[in-house]
Design an enzyme around this catalytic site. Structure first.
Site, PDB file in Angstrom:
ATOM      1  N   ASP A 248       0.824  -1.208   0.000  1.00 19.10           N
ATOM      2  CA  ASP A 248       0.000   0.000   0.000  1.00 19.10           C
ATOM      3  C   ASP A 248       0.863   1.266   0.000  1.00 19.10           C
ATOM      4  OD1 ASP A 248      -2.031   1.854   0.393  1.00 19.10           O
ATOM      5  OD2 ASP A 248      -3.106   0.579   1.816  1.00 19.10           O
ATOM      6  N   ASP A 311     -10.320   4.043  -2.307  1.00 21.52           N
ATOM      7  CA  ASP A 311     -10.986   3.058  -1.454  1.00 21.52           C
ATOM      8  C   ASP A 311     -12.490   3.075  -1.684  1.00 21.52           C
ATOM      9  OD1 ASP A 311      -8.584   2.357  -0.329  1.00 21.52           O
ATOM     10  OD2 ASP A 311      -8.861   3.532   1.495  1.00 21.52           O
TER      11      ASP A 311
END
Length: 510
Positions: A248, A311
């Site tokens: 990430d 997201d």
């Protein structure tokens, strides 16, 4: 007063109406082997595969034509061992039998350079447990994957997200402490006392284990990450037994101040070069939110899948729930997907899920109608997206499992041709996705984006399906008629209907 409440009640009617139909029929008592027809592994690496199979237990499994070094546990259906050091393809005939019947299926094991020949499937804890994740919760997730039947439908990975390492500067004894050992090795926090023990537990069920890190100095939740310890951490993850790495971007933005293509690629190219040299296969997920058009170069730096958007859990609803917005962005990238290289629009957030904007709140049922949840699963499956559920594995209700475990919908996602569906029609009210399948079969989805049920028509020219070919309703798993010059179906508000034109003679029914 009576008139003023009518619009409010009309808004509620679609949600109430959803309770009427569970689309997926229950599996029969006789065995049915599910899962992909092809599986990739690198030469000389460990091999682990649990044959996905529905049917009344006990089931007895067989496998003919296995590569040397791989063996089958006939009671559990778990294939394990080490593949040969030479590249090659092995055609393995799988079998399953019980008192109600038997089934067989071919699995091609491809020993070569490419992993994830079909989109990875599994569970990730993030949108349920957030900073609360523990070893115990991960084991419960693995247990539930077996007990619920998700593993029998093809789900394999049990993936830890953020918050397993230590948080520098924290005074909480559960998560604080020195982040690395005397030799620089990354350390787990007290909630994860034995990572090797955890992966051994997951592997004992025939499932695979995934882990999370960042190329920056800290993760998104400010736990210690892999900056300047990339190779050491990768080797640690492999020694612990992990099979998947989500990497990430997070705090790497403080390192890469220049937002250039080279800057976006550098940390992933570094880790992507390390992972193939490890002593086990690790599927590599690039979580960097689509920066620099990652779908154009993700595979070149060693990625097997890459997030194409932000997201999903933070995506705001508009006229439609947020998953449509994310999905429609991802759907435009069909030309960049294929075996070993998948566009990732984030996780499946149906059923009972936590709140990404209020992570301390307990998980609760999503604010989606049943039809919207069927649409969500359909869109992800047609787009050949990785299928990672991120809801609460301890609260899998009947509807959620009905959506997650439809083996014909999953078969569309796992098709060996590896083509992502393309958009043949999109307007304010309708979306039509068409996905070519192996051997000349075709799947298509009719999505109603409007606020009321509507009849949707699709033509043979749009789908590429010739006149007279039989169509199968993939959700209800039954014959739906034949394709003529066109085909019409009634689709619920924010709902979907998915059809397959199978290749004649191929198995499609239970």
């Amino acid at each position: 007063m009576r008139l003023s409440i009518i619009p409010f009640l009309l808004c509620l009617l679609p949600a109430f109406a959803q309770q009427a139909e569970l689309r997926t029929p229950p599996p029969g008592k006789a065995p049915r082997i599910n899962g992909p027809s092809v599986y990739g592994v690198r030469p000389g690496k460990p091999f682990l595969y649990r044959i996905p199979c529905t049917g009344e237990r006990p089931v007895r499994f067989t496998a003919k034509g296995l590569p040397q070094g791989i063996s089958l546990d006939g009671a559990t259906g778990i294939l394990s061992g080490k593949v040969p050091a030479r590249k090659g393809e092995y055609r393995v005939q799988l079998g399953a039998s019980n008192g109600a019947g038997k089934d067989g299926r071919l699995l091609r094991i491809v020993v070569g350079d490419t992993l994830a020949l079909t989109p990875p499937m599994g569970w990730n804890d993030w949108y349920t447990h957030y900073t609360r994740i523990t070893d115990k919760l991960m084991r419960q997730g693995a247990d539930a994957m077996i007990a619920s039947g998700m593993a029998d439908a093809g789900y394999q990975y049990v993936n830890i997200d953020d918050c397993w390492s230590r948080k520098a500067g924290s005074t909480d004894p559960e998560i604080g402490g020195e982040p690395r050992g005397p030799n620089g090795e990354i350390l787990t926090n007290a909630r994860f006392p034995d990572m090797k023990g955890l992966t051994d537990y997951i592997h004992s069920k025939g499932l695979k284990a995934g882990i999370y890190s960042s190329p920056g100095p800290a993760t998104c939740a400010k736990f210690v990450a892999s900056w300047q310890h990339e190779e050491q951490d990768a080797r640690t993850f492999a020694a612990w037994g992990f099979d998947f790495l989500k990497y990430d971007w997070c705090t790497y933005g403080s390192i890469a101040k220049e937002k250039s293509l080279v800057a976006f690629q550098t940390p992933y190219k570094l880790m992507g070069g390390i992972l193939p040299r490890l002593d086990r296969d690790v599927v590599f997920n690039l979580c960097q939110y689509g920066m620099g058009d990652v779908w154009k170069w993700g595979a070149e730096v060693g990625g097997h899948s890459w997030r194409t958007t932000g997201d999903l859990g933070l995506e705001k609803d508009s006229r439609l729930p947020g998953f449509y917005t994310i999905g429609l962005r991802n759907a435009k990238l069909h030309e960049f997907a294929g075996p070993g290289r998948w566009n990732d629009p984030d996780y499946l957030l149906i059923g009972t899920v936590g709140d990404a904007r209020n992570q301390s709140a307990p998980p609760k049922p999503v604010a989606l109608t049943a039809d919207e949840q069927y649409s969500y699963m359909s869109m992800w499956s047609l787009m050949a997206a990785p299928l990672f559920y991120s809801g609460d594995m301890n609260h899998l209700d009947e509807l959620t499992l009905n959506i997650l475990t439809n083996t014909e919908i999953i078969a569309i996602n796992q098709d060996a041709l590896g083509r992502q569906a393309h958009i043949v029609r999109q307007n304010e009210d309708e979306l039509v996705l068409v996905k070519p399948l192996e051997g000349g079969a075709v799947a298509f989805g009719l999505f109603n984006l409007s606020q009321a049920p509507r009849k949707m028509r699709v033509t043979a020219k749009e789908t590429g399906i010739k006149d007279g070919r039989e169509l199968r309703d993939a959700w209800r798993q039954k014959v739906a008629g034949k394709m003529g010059v066109d085909f019409e179906a009634t689709v619920a508000r924010h709902g979907v209907e998915v059809f397959i034109a199978p290749v004649q003679g191929r198995r499609q029914t239970r």
